[in-house]
Design a protein around this motif. Structure first.
Motif, PDB file in Angstrom:
ATOM      1  N   ALA A  28      -5.065  -6.806  10.733  1.00 54.92           N
ATOM      2  CA  ALA A  28      -3.814  -7.328  10.205  1.00 54.92           C
ATOM      3  C   ALA A  28      -3.805  -8.847  10.218  1.00 54.92           C
ATOM      4  N   TYR A  43       2.819  -6.600   9.426  1.00 52.25           N
ATOM      5  CA  TYR A  43       2.845  -5.230   9.953  1.00 52.25           C
ATOM      6  C   TYR A  43       3.873  -4.361   9.229  1.00 52.25           C
ATOM      7  N   LEU A  46       2.216  -3.414   5.944  1.00 50.95           N
ATOM      8  CA  LEU A  46       1.149  -2.432   6.142  1.00 50.95           C
ATOM      9  C   LEU A  46       1.712  -1.054   6.494  1.00 50.95           C
ATOM     10  N   ASN A  47       2.722  -1.022   7.351  1.00 48.90           N
ATOM     11  CA  ASN A  47       3.328   0.264   7.713  1.00 48.90           C
ATOM     12  C   ASN A  47       3.960   0.932   6.490  1.00 48.90           C
ATOM     13  N   GLU A  50       1.155   2.287   4.363  1.00 47.64           N
ATOM     14  CA  GLU A  50       0.539   3.456   5.001  1.00 47.64           C
ATOM     15  C   GLU A  50       1.423   4.694   4.843  1.00 47.64           C
ATOM     16  N   VAL A  55      -2.537   2.955   2.006  1.00 41.96           N
ATOM     17  CA  VAL A  55      -3.410   2.269   2.966  1.00 41.96           C
ATOM     18  C   VAL A  55      -3.735   3.233   4.095  1.00 41.96           C
ATOM     19  N   THR A  57      -5.992   3.700   8.014  1.00 42.74           N
ATOM     20  CA  THR A  57      -6.377   2.913   9.194  1.00 42.74           C
ATOM     21  C   THR A  57      -7.650   3.468   9.798  1.00 42.74           C
ATOM     22  N   THR A  63      -6.795  -2.494  15.330  1.00 46.42           N
ATOM     23  CA  THR A  63      -6.792  -1.560  14.202  1.00 46.42           C
ATOM     24  C   THR A  63      -7.204  -2.275  12.925  1.00 46.42           C
ATOM     25  N   TYR A  65      -7.454  -1.955   8.701  1.00 43.28           N
ATOM     26  CA  TYR A  65      -6.767  -1.322   7.572  1.00 43.28           C
ATOM     27  C   TYR A  65      -7.667  -1.351   6.341  1.00 43.28           C
ATOM     28  N   ARG A  66      -7.565  -0.285   5.533  1.00 43.02           N
ATOM     29  CA  ARG A  66      -8.343  -0.221   4.297  1.00 43.02           C
ATOM     30  C   ARG A  66      -7.466   0.337   3.175  1.00 43.02           C
TER      31      ARG A  66
END
Length: 261
Positions: A28, A43, A46-47, A50, A55, A57, A63, A65-66
């Motif tokens: 991150a 974050y 990203l959350n 996801e 996305v 993890t 962690t 991320y991809r």
């Protein structure tokens, strides 16, 4: 707005996703620097990505991320957008139903409904009492459902109507030609023997049977939807604007009708 924006991504979400496609799996902190998304927001972004399946993890420390494959991401965004539009469509349909209902004229509050088939005992009583309430005048049209019924079916209602008329009452009737054809030869004698003063005219077409009593109350026959020769109910309305409207309708029919009695 970009194309990904049209599919539902915010500017930060799009920056993060596009950056991940270039960097591959990353942390991150590194992603915040590479994408120019503030560390305090990275974050949350990203959350959100996801939770929408855009996305993934990797169980590393920290962690990493991809990004999922673009084709998968687009399909998921499209499905999400489709659900949103379907919900919005249902909301607009609800708004339309509400607007349509609100645009309709308000039904008169001072109205009553009596269920009763043609010639039934309850309607004979109601007819007799209805006429007895008149003190000055009754304006009446006789069309459906009488025009589709034999004389024997509504004879008792006619008798009740005539029986309820008081001396000095002025009664004006407009009969549909088809109703006139079903009346017996003794009908003029029945009318002449009744109290009150009767004047009768015939009209080729009477769209609805109704009467106006003393300019204060109108009743309207509702034909049965299953049997054109029967009645479902009678609606009584005392709202002045409604009574006035039916009185004007009667006057128009009366002016075009042919005098009989």
């Amino acid at each position: 707005m970009t194309e990904l924006g049209e599919l539902g991504l915010s500017s930060y979400e799009e920056q993060v996703y596009r950056t991940l496609l270039v960097t591959g799996a990353t942390t991150a902190a590194d992603l915040s620097t590479a994408s120019d998304v503030p560390r305090g927001r990275i974050y949350d972004v990203l959350n959100g990505l996801e939770s929408r399946g855009l996305v993934g993890t990797q169980a590393t420390e920290p962690t990493r991320y991809r990004a999922v494959e673009p084709a998968v991401a687009v399909d998921r965004l499209l499905a999400e957008r489709t659900r949103e539009l379907a919900d919005e469509w249902e909301r607009y349909r609800g708004v339309a139903r509400s607007v349509r209902s609100n645009l309709l004229p308000t039904a008169p509050a001072d109205a009553s409904v009596w269920l009763g088939s043609l010639g039934s005992e309850e309607m004979q009583t109601a007819m007799r009492e209805h006429t007895r309430t008149a003190t000055d005048s009754v304006l009446a049209t006789i069309g459906p459902p009488y025009e589709h019924a034999p004389w024997e079916t509504f004879e008792t209602e006619v008798a009740a109507f005539l029986d309820g008329a008081a001396d000095g009452l002025s009664v004006s009737l407009v009969l549909a030609d088809s109703v006139l054809d079903s009346l017996p030869e003794r009908f003029p004698a029945l009318v002449e023997s009744a109290p009150g003063s009767f004047e009768i005219r015939a009209h080729p077409t009477v769209p609805v049977s109704f009467d106006v009593v003393d300019g204060e109350l109108t009743t309207v026959d509702i034909p049965s939807p299953r049997d054109f020769g029967d009645r479902l109910a009678v609606v009584g309305i005392s709202a002045p604007e409604v009574v006035d409207a039916f009185e004007r309708e009667f006057e128009a029919l009366w002016a075009d009708a042919t005098p009989l009695l």
